[in-house]
Design a protein around this motif. Structure first.
Motif, PDB file in Angstrom:
ATOM      1  N   ARG A  68      48.347  29.050 -65.426  1.00 32.04           N
ATOM      2  CA  ARG A  68      49.256  29.086 -64.266  1.00 32.04           C
ATOM      3  C   ARG A  68      49.255  30.456 -63.589  1.00 32.04           C
ATOM      4  O   ARG A  68      50.191  30.823 -62.904  1.00 32.04           O
ATOM      5  CB  ARG A  68      50.683  28.707 -64.677  1.00 32.04           C
ATOM      6  N   ARG A  69      48.202  31.197 -63.791  1.00 34.61           N
ATOM      7  CA  ARG A  69      48.105  32.528 -63.181  1.00 34.61           C
ATOM      8  C   ARG A  69      47.547  32.431 -61.758  1.00 34.61           C
ATOM      9  O   ARG A  69      46.591  31.696 -61.515  1.00 34.61           O
ATOM     10  CB  ARG A  69      47.192  33.422 -64.019  1.00 34.61           C
ATOM     11  N   ILE A  70      48.145  33.165 -60.834  1.00 34.08           N
ATOM     12  CA  ILE A  70      47.605  33.241 -59.482  1.00 34.08           C
ATOM     13  C   ILE A  70      46.451  34.231 -59.535  1.00 34.08           C
ATOM     14  O   ILE A  70      46.642  35.421 -59.721  1.00 34.08           O
ATOM     15  CB  ILE A  70      48.670  33.719 -58.477  1.00 34.08           C
ATOM     16  N   VAL A  71      45.250  33.709 -59.395  1.00 35.12           N
ATOM     17  CA  VAL A  71      44.054  34.539 -59.595  1.00 35.12           C
ATOM     18  C   VAL A  71      43.393  34.971 -58.293  1.00 35.12           C
ATOM     19  O   VAL A  71      42.469  35.784 -58.302  1.00 35.12           O
ATOM     20  CB  VAL A  71      43.026  33.802 -60.486  1.00 35.12           C
ATOM     21  N   GLY A  72      43.852  34.413 -57.189  1.00 37.81           N
ATOM     22  CA  GLY A  72      43.301  34.814 -55.905  1.00 37.81           C
ATOM     23  C   GLY A  72      44.283  34.526 -54.792  1.00 37.81           C
ATOM     24  O   GLY A  72      45.059  33.574 -54.884  1.00 37.81           O
ATOM     25  N   TRP A  73      44.281  35.346 -53.777  1.00 36.85           N
ATOM     26  CA  TRP A  73      45.147  35.099 -52.624  1.00 36.85           C
ATOM     27  C   TRP A  73      44.610  35.846 -51.421  1.00 36.85           C
ATOM     28  O   TRP A  73      43.817  36.770 -51.512  1.00 36.85           O
ATOM     29  CB  TRP A  73      46.593  35.514 -52.916  1.00 36.85           C
ATOM     30  N   ALA A  74      45.088  35.431 -50.252  1.00 39.14           N
ATOM     31  CA  ALA A  74      44.766  36.113 -49.006  1.00 39.14           C
ATOM     32  C   ALA A  74      45.920  35.857 -48.041  1.00 39.14           C
ATOM     33  O   ALA A  74      46.587  34.827 -48.121  1.00 39.14           O
ATOM     34  CB  ALA A  74      43.461  35.590 -48.416  1.00 39.14           C
ATOM     35  N   MET A  75      46.180  36.808 -47.160  1.00 44.93           N
ATOM     36  CA  MET A  75      47.263  36.676 -46.183  1.00 44.93           C
ATOM     37  C   MET A  75      46.742  37.003 -44.794  1.00 44.93           C
ATOM     38  O   MET A  75      45.901  37.883 -44.630  1.00 44.93           O
ATOM     39  CB  MET A  75      48.427  37.606 -46.548  1.00 44.93           C
ATOM     40  N   ALA A  76      47.261  36.267 -43.797  1.00 43.16           N
ATOM     41  CA  ALA A  76      46.829  36.486 -42.423  1.00 43.16           C
ATOM     42  C   ALA A  76      47.837  35.855 -41.470  1.00 43.16           C
ATOM     43  O   ALA A  76      48.735  35.120 -41.881  1.00 43.16           O
ATOM     44  CB  ALA A  76      45.444  35.888 -42.192  1.00 43.16           C
ATOM     45  N   SER A  77      47.648  36.127 -40.201  1.00 46.75           N
ATOM     46  CA  SER A  77      48.536  35.575 -39.178  1.00 46.75           C
ATOM     47  C   SER A  77      48.050  34.217 -38.682  1.00 46.75           C
ATOM     48  O   SER A  77      48.588  33.674 -37.729  1.00 46.75           O
ATOM     49  CB  SER A  77      48.627  36.550 -37.992  1.00 46.75           C
ATOM     50  N   HIS A  78      47.020  33.671 -39.337  1.00 42.61           N
ATOM     51  CA  HIS A  78      46.442  32.389 -38.924  1.00 42.61           C
ATOM     52  C   HIS A  78      46.163  31.536 -40.153  1.00 42.61           C
ATOM     53  O   HIS A  78      46.245  32.003 -41.287  1.00 42.61           O
ATOM     54  CB  HIS A  78      45.127  32.626 -38.159  1.00 42.61           C
ATOM     55  N   MET A  79      45.820  30.253 -39.899  1.00 44.42           N
ATOM     56  CA  MET A  79      45.498  29.330 -40.987  1.00 44.42           C
ATOM     57  C   MET A  79      44.056  28.845 -40.869  1.00 44.42           C
ATOM     58  O   MET A  79      43.730  27.733 -41.265  1.00 44.42           O
ATOM     59  CB  MET A  79      46.450  28.132 -40.957  1.00 44.42           C
ATOM     60  N   ARG A  80      43.192  29.678 -40.331  1.00 42.19           N
ATOM     61  CA  ARG A  80      41.796  29.273 -40.180  1.00 42.19           C
ATOM     62  C   ARG A  80      41.083  29.273 -41.530  1.00 42.19           C
ATOM     63  O   ARG A  80      41.595  29.779 -42.524  1.00 42.19           O
ATOM     64  CB  ARG A  80      41.083  30.198 -39.192  1.00 42.19           C
ATOM     65  N   THR A  81      39.871  28.742 -41.538  1.00 36.36           N
ATOM     66  CA  THR A  81      39.098  28.631 -42.770  1.00 36.36           C
ATOM     67  C   THR A  81      38.863  29.988 -43.424  1.00 36.36           C
ATOM     68  O   THR A  81      38.764  30.091 -44.650  1.00 36.36           O
ATOM     69  CB  THR A  81      37.749  27.951 -42.480  1.00 36.36           C
ATOM     70  N   ASP A  82      38.794  31.045 -42.625  1.00 34.15           N
ATOM     71  CA  ASP A  82      38.585  32.389 -43.170  1.00 34.15           C
ATOM     72  C   ASP A  82      39.649  32.730 -44.225  1.00 34.15           C
ATOM     73  O   ASP A  82      39.357  33.452 -45.184  1.00 34.15           O
ATOM     74  CB  ASP A  82      38.642  33.443 -42.059  1.00 34.15           C
ATOM     75  N   LEU A  83      40.861  32.231 -44.028  1.00 36.28           N
ATOM     76  CA  LEU A  83      41.957  32.555 -44.937  1.00 36.28           C
ATOM     77  C   LEU A  83      41.668  32.056 -46.353  1.00 36.28           C
ATOM     78  O   LEU A  83      41.767  32.810 -47.328  1.00 36.28           O
ATOM     79  CB  LEU A  83      43.264  31.955 -44.426  1.00 36.28           C
ATOM     80  N   VAL A  84      41.276  30.799 -46.478  1.00 38.26           N
ATOM     81  CA  VAL A  84      41.018  30.253 -47.808  1.00 38.26           C
ATOM     82  C   VAL A  84      39.703  30.790 -48.381  1.00 38.26           C
ATOM     83  O   VAL A  84      39.559  30.929 -49.595  1.00 38.26           O
ATOM     84  CB  VAL A  84      41.041  28.708 -47.785  1.00 38.26           C
ATOM     85  N   CYS A  85      38.758  31.091 -47.505  1.00 36.47           N
ATOM     86  CA  CYS A  85      37.494  31.675 -47.977  1.00 36.47           C
ATOM     87  C   CYS A  85      37.736  33.071 -48.564  1.00 36.47           C
ATOM     88  O   CYS A  85      37.106  33.459 -49.548  1.00 36.47           O
ATOM     89  CB  CYS A  85      36.481  31.741 -46.845  1.00 36.47           C
ATOM     90  N   ASP A  86      38.645  33.829 -47.954  1.00 41.07           N
ATOM     91  CA  ASP A  86      38.963  35.158 -48.470  1.00 41.07           C
ATOM     92  C   ASP A  86      39.630  35.073 -49.842  1.00 41.07           C
ATOM     93  O   ASP A  86      39.356  35.889 -50.728  1.00 41.07           O
ATOM     94  CB  ASP A  86      39.884  35.901 -47.492  1.00 41.07           C
TER      95      ASP A  86
END
Length: 207
Positions: free
Chosen positions: A60-78
């Motif tokens: 249940r560890r959060i092992v990756g994250w990214a934050m941005a002002s948009h919800m484009r594919t780049d966000l989940v790829c980061d």
């Protein structure tokens, strides 16, 4: 892999430098599948801040994250790039997500293919596929977002970082982890699963 899920989800954020524990969560196991979905957002004075997180179902560890002002594919790829760099998952890892356009996009599929990750989307109309990550975001809202307001996105980013790395991963206890935090559970399991050293045979020679 059937024992894990890495979750990615765009979520906006609001302000709170510190959060207090109010709920318990759930557990999982190392090299596991990832899961993703688009989440709620929190307004700031500069507009919405979205968060994509990836959870390892083993612990249940959060092992990756990214934050941005948009919800484009780049966000989940980061967010995925962070996992690949920090955890180096083996080929064949399953990344579970909902059917959001970010996760069904060609760019995300190609990124997964390059690193040997198998994307898998949940069933249509099922509220259970992403329940574990939904639980994380519910806690994030209750313990952080609902308690504060952010004037700028930078404040929200710092608050989310502190919540994840300063509280959730090292201190939040989960019933599925035997009431251990994700980091403590991984440490204990790593020790438990480590191969037991075998006694070395005596090197005797005839005189």
């Amino acid at each position: 892999m059937s024992c894990g899920i890495w979750r990615a989800e765009p979520v906006p954020v609001a302000t709170s430098p510190r959060a207090r524990p109010t709920r318990s969560g759930v557990p999982t196991c190392p090299p596991c599948p990832p899961s993703g979905r688009r989440g709620p957002y929190v307004p700031t004075g500069q507009g919405r801040l979205y968060l994509a997180v990836i959870m390892n179902l083993f612990s249940r560890r959060i092992v990756g994250w990214a934050m941005a002002s948009h919800m484009r594919t780049d966000l989940v790829c980061d967010a995925l790039a962070m996992v690949v760099t920090a955890r180096r998952p083996r080929a064949g890892l399953i990344y579970h997500s909902d059917k959001g356009s970010q996760y069904t996009s060609l760019a995300f599929g190609q990124r997964c293919e390059r690193v040997g990750i198998r994307p898998y989307t949940g069933r249509s109309g099922s509220c259970f596929d992403n329940a574990v990550t939904e639980s994380f975001f519910a806690s994030l809202e209750t313990e952080l977002i609902d308690r504060t307001r952010f004037s700028i996105r930078a404040q929200a980013q710092q608050a989310v970082f502190s919540y994840v790395e300063g509280f959730c991963n090292p201190h939040r206890r989960h019933s599925a982890n035997g009431q251990l935090s994700p980091i403590d559970y991984e440490r204990r399991r790593t020790t438990t699963l480590a191969p037991t050293p075998q006694p070395r045979p005596l090197n005797s020679e005839a005189a």
